[in-house]
Each structure stands twice: as structure tokens, then as C-alpha cells.
Write a protein that holds these residues in place. Sequence first.
Motif, PDB file in Angstrom:
ATOM      1  N   GLU A  28      31.415  45.323  44.476  1.00  0.00           N
ATOM      2  CA  GLU A  28      32.021  46.364  43.806  1.00  0.00           C
ATOM      3  C   GLU A  28      31.496  47.741  44.537  1.00  0.00           C
ATOM      4  OE1 GLU A  28      32.168  44.416  39.313  1.00  0.00           O
ATOM      5  OE2 GLU A  28      30.448  45.229  39.877  1.00  0.00           O
ATOM      6  N   ASP A  84      40.917  45.388  44.839  1.00  0.00           N
ATOM      7  CA  ASP A  84      42.161  45.168  43.905  1.00  0.00           C
ATOM      8  C   ASP A  84      41.856  43.738  43.289  1.00  0.00           C
ATOM      9  OD1 ASP A  84      43.399  47.276  44.899  1.00  0.00           O
ATOM     10  OD2 ASP A  84      44.638  46.121  46.447  1.00  0.00           O
ATOM     11  N   ASP A  87      39.545  44.403  40.629  1.00  0.00           N
ATOM     12  CA  ASP A  87      40.020  45.461  39.429  1.00  0.00           C
ATOM     13  C   ASP A  87      40.906  44.421  38.587  1.00  0.00           C
ATOM     14  OD1 ASP A  87      38.803  47.719  40.396  1.00  0.00           O
ATOM     15  OD2 ASP A  87      40.781  48.214  41.566  1.00  0.00           O
ATOM     16  N   VAL A  88      41.578  43.345  39.085  1.00  0.00           N
ATOM     17  CA  VAL A  88      42.284  42.428  38.283  1.00  0.00           C
ATOM     18  C   VAL A  88      41.266  41.485  37.607  1.00  0.00           C
ATOM     19  CG1 VAL A  88      43.805  40.500  38.661  1.00  0.00           C
ATOM     20  CG2 VAL A  88      44.325  42.435  40.111  1.00  0.00           C
ATOM     21  N   LYS A  90      38.724  42.253  36.208  1.00  0.00           N
ATOM     22  CA  LYS A  90      38.172  43.239  35.300  1.00  0.00           C
ATOM     23  C   LYS A  90      39.307  43.318  34.041  1.00  0.00           C
ATOM     24  CE  LYS A  90      36.384  47.850  34.155  1.00  0.00           C
ATOM     25  NZ  LYS A  90      35.684  48.983  34.706  1.00  0.00           N
ATOM     26  N   GLN A  91      40.412  43.204  34.522  1.00  0.00           N
ATOM     27  CA  GLN A  91      41.728  43.376  33.584  1.00  0.00           C
ATOM     28  C   GLN A  91      41.870  42.047  32.810  1.00  0.00           C
ATOM     29  OE1 GLN A  91      45.037  44.366  35.904  1.00  0.00           O
ATOM     30  NE2 GLN A  91      44.270  46.638  36.450  1.00  0.00           N
ATOM     31  N   ILE A  92      41.591  41.167  33.586  1.00  0.00           N
ATOM     32  CA  ILE A  92      41.812  39.724  32.843  1.00  0.00           C
ATOM     33  C   ILE A  92      40.453  39.731  31.793  1.00  0.00           C
ATOM     34  CG2 ILE A  92      41.218  37.167  33.169  1.00  0.00           C
ATOM     35  CD1 ILE A  92      42.717  37.758  35.816  1.00  0.00           C
ATOM     36  N   ASN A  94      39.115  42.204  30.270  1.00  0.00           N
ATOM     37  CA  ASN A  94      39.267  43.066  29.178  1.00  0.00           C
ATOM     38  C   ASN A  94      40.464  42.447  28.198  1.00  0.00           C
ATOM     39  OD1 ASN A  94      37.732  45.100  30.038  1.00  0.00           O
ATOM     40  ND2 ASN A  94      39.095  46.209  31.153  1.00  0.00           N
ATOM     41  N   ASN A  95      41.427  41.639  28.902  1.00  0.00           N
ATOM     42  CA  ASN A  95      42.253  41.070  28.061  1.00  0.00           C
ATOM     43  C   ASN A  95      41.722  40.103  27.230  1.00  0.00           C
ATOM     44  OD1 ASN A  95      44.379  42.459  29.265  1.00  0.00           O
ATOM     45  ND2 ASN A  95      45.019  40.930  30.626  1.00  0.00           N
ATOM     46  N   HIS A  96      40.813  39.078  27.910  1.00  0.00           N
ATOM     47  CA  HIS A  96      40.126  38.162  27.133  1.00  0.00           C
ATOM     48  C   HIS A  96      39.340  38.746  25.787  1.00  0.00           C
ATOM     49  CE1 HIS A  96      40.977  34.292  29.039  1.00  0.00           C
ATOM     50  NE2 HIS A  96      41.187  35.257  30.007  1.00  0.00           N
TER      51      HIS A  96
END
Length: 111
Positions: A28, A84, A87-88, A90-92, A94-96
Motif C-alpha cells: 500500500e 488496483d 483497492d478492489v 478494500k471495496q470487497i 467495505n461491501n462485507h
Amino acid sequence: MNQNQSIQQFKADFFKALSHPMRIRILEVLSEGEQNVNELQVILGSEGSAVSQQLAVLRAKNLVNSVKEGTTVVYSLRDPLIKDLLDVAKQIFNNHLIESISLLEGINKEI
């Protein structure tokens, strides 16, 4: 080993290299720009041997480049797509987290 098996093995080895929190954090930090070991130690708040050990793993798995500049070794991401991927991930996460919050809110309404 056929091509599919080779790709699967590469992916398994790649994700093993990502399986340590400090290695993730190093990637990161490097996604924001190149750093030397001393800079990484300060940013991570960790001692040199731990950082060097994790950098060795990342180098062995070809996730980072290292270039010697005088007495200093400077590290950078080998492939910018790693940023990338992080980042993906992190998005996963956040979705959880959103799903968990929604579930808890639903339980609280029932009580």
C-alpha cells in the motif's frame, strides 16, 4: 503442467505473498511511490529486520523492484496493477462491512 495449472499456481503463490498484514501495508505504501527501507520503517512504525524480512518475501515473489542507489536500496511496485488489486480488496471489505451493518440493523429492529 498445462497453462491453466501454471496460472493457478502463479495465483496461489501470488496470494500467499499477500498473506501477511505487513506485506500488504508495504505494498500500500509503495503504491503511493517508491521508498527506501528506512522510510518504510518510519511509515510502518516497525523495526528494520521485520521490514527487511517482508521485503525479501515480496522481492522473491516478484511483487517489488529494488534498485541500489549508493548505499540505499529503493523499492517500488513491480506492477502498478497491484494498487488496483489492493483497492478492489478494500471495496470487497467495505461491501462485507455494509452487509454486516445491515444485518445488525435488521436484528435490532426485530428486538
